[in-house]
Design a protein around this motif. Structure first.
Motif, PDB file in Angstrom:
ATOM      1  N   SER A  30     -26.706  26.001  86.087  1.00 34.67           N
ATOM      2  CA  SER A  30     -27.520  25.589  84.948  1.00 34.67           C
ATOM      3  C   SER A  30     -27.908  26.797  84.138  1.00 34.67           C
ATOM      4  CB  SER A  30     -28.723  24.762  85.137  1.00 34.67           C
ATOM      5  OG  SER A  30     -29.538  25.330  85.998  1.00 34.67           O
ATOM      6  N   VAL A  48     -24.543  28.387  82.731  1.00 31.91           N
ATOM      7  CA  VAL A  48     -24.531  27.685  81.344  1.00 31.91           C
ATOM      8  C   VAL A  48     -25.397  28.231  80.340  1.00 31.91           C
ATOM      9  CG1 VAL A  48     -24.472  25.519  80.421  1.00 31.91           C
ATOM     10  CG2 VAL A  48     -23.686  25.567  82.415  1.00 31.91           C
ATOM     11  N   LYS A  92     -23.651  32.847  79.710  1.00 29.00           N
ATOM     12  CA  LYS A  92     -22.441  33.034  80.264  1.00 29.00           C
ATOM     13  C   LYS A  92     -22.485  34.457  80.697  1.00 29.00           C
ATOM     14  CE  LYS A  92     -20.289  29.080  78.247  1.00 29.00           C
ATOM     15  NZ  LYS A  92     -21.372  28.500  77.545  1.00 29.00           N
ATOM     16  N   ALA A 106     -17.447  24.397  85.281  1.00 31.27           N
ATOM     17  CA  ALA A 106     -17.350  24.962  84.186  1.00 31.27           C
ATOM     18  C   ALA A 106     -16.285  24.370  83.098  1.00 31.27           C
ATOM     19  CB  ALA A 106     -16.777  26.419  84.204  1.00 31.27           C
ATOM     20  N   GLN A 124     -17.868  21.101  81.868  1.00 28.76           N
ATOM     21  CA  GLN A 124     -18.600  21.576  80.699  1.00 28.76           C
ATOM     22  C   GLN A 124     -17.930  22.033  79.517  1.00 28.76           C
ATOM     23  OE1 GLN A 124     -21.969  21.671  80.821  1.00 28.76           O
ATOM     24  NE2 GLN A 124     -22.425  22.493  78.676  1.00 28.76           N
TER      25      GLN A 124
END
Length: 263
Positions: free
Chosen positions: A28, A31, A34, A179, A182
């Motif tokens: 988290s 995210v 990066k 990833a 996401q």
């Protein structure tokens, strides 16, 4: 302590663990930022297994590993000495590496520093396993250059898929899959993203193990010849997906502009 005096695995080292909640916590954070590379090391540590130790032991039994151990080279320092490689031919691995690192404003020492945020140097155990995982770390940007995957989110994700098939770290696979989830959510590009990740993993399986190779001896060679020797294929699905990204985000620029990929 010289490399020859180090044990394979220090008796105080914990080489396995399964802490999924810790992995999700650090993902988290990744995210949100990066560029926060430190979180990658936390995730890998949270999901580590003994498989990496077995792979290290197999590698250390090879003649290639014995040569590398005898040299006891400080890989980040040598890679960051761009003057050392500046006279190599224009299409050499060295020149492509220098161009990539300077364009992205990266240094090998910078990645080392990020790893020390996770675990300071003085806390690291003097064994050959440490030497091995540091080699995996220190060759990361050479993976970028040799595979053609850029530092854009899609490229990093595909490279992690490639790296997982090379080194079998559950933490790396976790980051790859999370990833991708996401990425698909943000871009709406479900199948193109899945195809690019599948391709990255396939290319990683088919290639010779890059981190196990004597890469410094190949720096002056033509990058195409090095890719052929290591059986590194071309990431076609990644390039196609990248073009779709450009339609959504024109500011990405062309793949060649961002990555300066070799023809």
């Amino acid at each position: 302590m010289s490399l020859s005096d180090r044990p394979l695995v220090h008796p105080d080292r914990k080489v396995s663990g399964f802490r999924p909640f810790k992995a999700f916590h650090h993902f988290s954070k990744l995210v949100k930022d990066k560029e926060d590379t430190e979180q990658v090391f936390h995730i890998i540590d949270a999901l580590k297994t003994r498989k990496s130790v077995r792979q290290m032991e197999e590698f250390l039994a090879t003649d290639e590993a014995k040569i590398l151990l005898e040299r006891d080279e400080e890989l980040p320092k040598l890679l960051d000495d761009h003057a050392r490689w500046s006279q190599c031919p224009p299409n050499s691995l060295a020149r492509h590496y220098i161009d990539f690192m300077e364009r992205e404003q990266l240094t090998a020492a910078g990645l080392v520093a990020e790893s020390y945020k996770f675990k300071p140097k003085e806390e690291r155990l003097p064994d050959l396993y440490e030497w091995y995982i540091e080699r995996l770390r220190d060759t990361h940007d050479l993976f970028h250059v040799l595979t053609g995957y850029g530092r854009d989110p899609l490229g990093e994700m595909c490279l992690l898929g490639f790296s997982y098939e090379q080194n079998h770290s559950p933490g790396v696979l976790f980051i790859t899959l999370m990833a991708a989830r996401q990425n698909k959510k943000e871009s709406g590009l479900k199948e193109p993203v899945d195809a690019a990740v599948r391709e990255g993993r396939r290319l990683g399986r088919e290639a010779q193990k890059i981190a196990h190779s004597d890469l410094l001896s190949m720096m002056s060679e033509d990058i195409g010849d090095v890719r052929t020797r290591l059986n590194i294929g071309t990431p076609v699905a990644y390039r196609r997906c990248f073009d779709l990204y450009r339609e959504i985000n024109p500011q990405y620029g062309t793949l060649e502009e961002r990555l300066a990929l070799a023809a």
